[in-house]
Design a protein around this motif. Structure first.
Motif, PDB file in Angstrom:
ATOM      1  N   VAL A 161       0.851  -1.186   0.000  1.00 25.95           N
ATOM      2  CA  VAL A 161       0.000   0.000   0.000  1.00 25.95           C
ATOM      3  C   VAL A 161       0.889   1.239   0.000  1.00 25.95           C
ATOM      4  O   VAL A 161       1.799   1.354   0.820  1.00 25.95           O
ATOM      5  CB  VAL A 161      -0.926   0.010   1.233  1.00 25.95           C
ATOM      6  N   SER A 170      -5.559   8.144  -5.350  1.00 26.81           N
ATOM      7  CA  SER A 170      -5.677   7.354  -4.118  1.00 26.81           C
ATOM      8  C   SER A 170      -4.464   6.449  -3.920  1.00 26.81           C
ATOM      9  O   SER A 170      -4.489   5.569  -3.051  1.00 26.81           O
ATOM     10  CB  SER A 170      -6.951   6.505  -4.169  1.00 26.81           C
ATOM     11  N   ASP A 171      -3.398   6.667  -4.684  1.00 27.96           N
ATOM     12  CA  ASP A 171      -2.228   5.793  -4.633  1.00 27.96           C
ATOM     13  C   ASP A 171      -1.697   5.556  -3.212  1.00 27.96           C
ATOM     14  O   ASP A 171      -1.351   4.413  -2.878  1.00 27.96           O
ATOM     15  CB  ASP A 171      -1.092   6.367  -5.495  1.00 27.96           C
ATOM     16  N   GLU A 173      -3.141   5.166  -0.572  1.00 24.68           N
ATOM     17  CA  GLU A 173      -4.006   4.256   0.181  1.00 24.68           C
ATOM     18  C   GLU A 173      -4.242   2.934  -0.534  1.00 24.68           C
ATOM     19  O   GLU A 173      -4.959   2.062  -0.023  1.00 24.68           O
ATOM     20  CB  GLU A 173      -5.373   4.905   0.442  1.00 24.68           C
ATOM     21  N   ASP A 174      -3.674   2.753  -1.740  1.00 24.01           N
ATOM     22  CA  ASP A 174      -3.972   1.586  -2.566  1.00 24.01           C
ATOM     23  C   ASP A 174      -2.778   0.639  -2.681  1.00 24.01           C
ATOM     24  O   ASP A 174      -1.622   1.059  -2.646  1.00 24.01           O
ATOM     25  CB  ASP A 174      -4.348   2.023  -3.987  1.00 24.01           C
ATOM     26  N   GLU A 178      -3.274  -2.282  -7.756  1.00 26.12           N
ATOM     27  CA  GLU A 178      -4.489  -1.540  -8.093  1.00 26.12           C
ATOM     28  C   GLU A 178      -4.149  -0.242  -8.815  1.00 26.12           C
ATOM     29  O   GLU A 178      -4.859   0.177  -9.742  1.00 26.12           O
ATOM     30  CB  GLU A 178      -5.291  -1.248  -6.830  1.00 26.12           C
ATOM     31  N   THR A 179      -3.061   0.401  -8.418  1.00 26.64           N
ATOM     32  CA  THR A 179      -2.624   1.618  -9.099  1.00 26.64           C
ATOM     33  C   THR A 179      -2.237   1.322 -10.537  1.00 26.64           C
ATOM     34  O   THR A 179      -2.573   2.081 -11.463  1.00 26.64           O
ATOM     35  CB  THR A 179      -1.434   2.247  -8.345  1.00 26.64           C
ATOM     36  N   TRP A 182      -5.292   0.965 -12.530  1.00 28.03           N
ATOM     37  CA  TRP A 182      -5.956   2.247 -12.732  1.00 28.03           C
ATOM     38  C   TRP A 182      -5.260   3.076 -13.811  1.00 28.03           C
ATOM     39  O   TRP A 182      -5.927   3.714 -14.637  1.00 28.03           O
ATOM     40  CB  TRP A 182      -6.021   3.034 -11.429  1.00 28.03           C
TER      41      TRP A 182
END
Length: 208
Positions: A161, A170-171, A173-174, A178-179, A182
């Motif tokens: 994270v 939101s990187d 927090e991700d 997931e980044t 995205w």
């Protein structure tokens, strides 16, 4: 390819999206999707800065000031991209091809830096480009930087994270995986918008 197995499909997707967008902008041909080459003229400066409707946000010379509804020109150098502080105008302004390509290149360059670079670059450091050829070169360099950052990420990084500390998403927090997903969606999304703007520019005389 020396990359975690679960990263490879995302790398392949990024490479294909980048290749198709670059071809759609630079020509001379782009794959139609069925293996057929479609002729594409190279992007010109006029088309790059074309404002299809009144009140567009775009990339502008800094000495002209921001466009309608914008309060500042973000970035460094002689050109800037129209912006305004949150909350942005509602409904959002229509943005030019130049605005969208600059936004995409900045996103890639800054995310690369906040993943595998200084972790310190801001939008004020990014230099928007005022001509088509320069913008295409900038997109290529930004995409190269992001891809290099991905190739430096191992399995542990994908599950970390905040491995990307890019501050405009939101990187922090991700999970990094997931980044990565995205960013691919951003390239696909804005690439489709840019392709449509090219189609609209081509038929602008018919629409007038």
């Amino acid at each position: 390819m020396n990359a975690p197995a679960r990263l490879i499909p995302l790398l392949d997707q990024f490479d294909l999206a980048r290749e198709r967008l670059t071809g759609r902008l630079a020509g001379p041909f782009v794959d139609s999707g069925s293996g057929t080459d479609v002729e594409v003229p190279p992007l010109t400066d006029e088309e790059y800065l074309w404002e299809p409707v009144p009140g567009c946000w775009s990339v502008r010379r800094r000495d002209t000031g921001p466009g309608p509804g914008a309060t500042a020109l973000t970035g460094a150098g002689g050109w800037g991209r129209d912006t305004a502080p949150h909350p942005h105008p509602s409904p959002p302004p229509f943005t030019t091809l130049a605005w969208r390509l600059s936004h995409l290149s900045e996103l890639l360059a800054l995310r690369a830096d906040h993943t595998a670079g200084s972790h310190g670059l801001t939008r004020d450091d990014y230099r928007p480009v005022g001509d088509a050829a320069g913008a295409l070169a900038d997109f290529g360099a930004s995409a190269d930087a992001w891809r290099a950052a991905l190739l430096g990420a191992g399995d542990t990084a994908l599950d970390t994270v905040g491995y990307s500390s890019y501050p405009h998403g939101s990187d922090p927090e991700d999970l990094f995986l997931e980044t990565v997903w995205w960013v691919n969606q951003e390239v696909l999304h804005h690439g489709a918008e840019i392709a449509l703007l090219r189609d609209l520019y081509r038929v602008r005389g018919v629409l007038a």
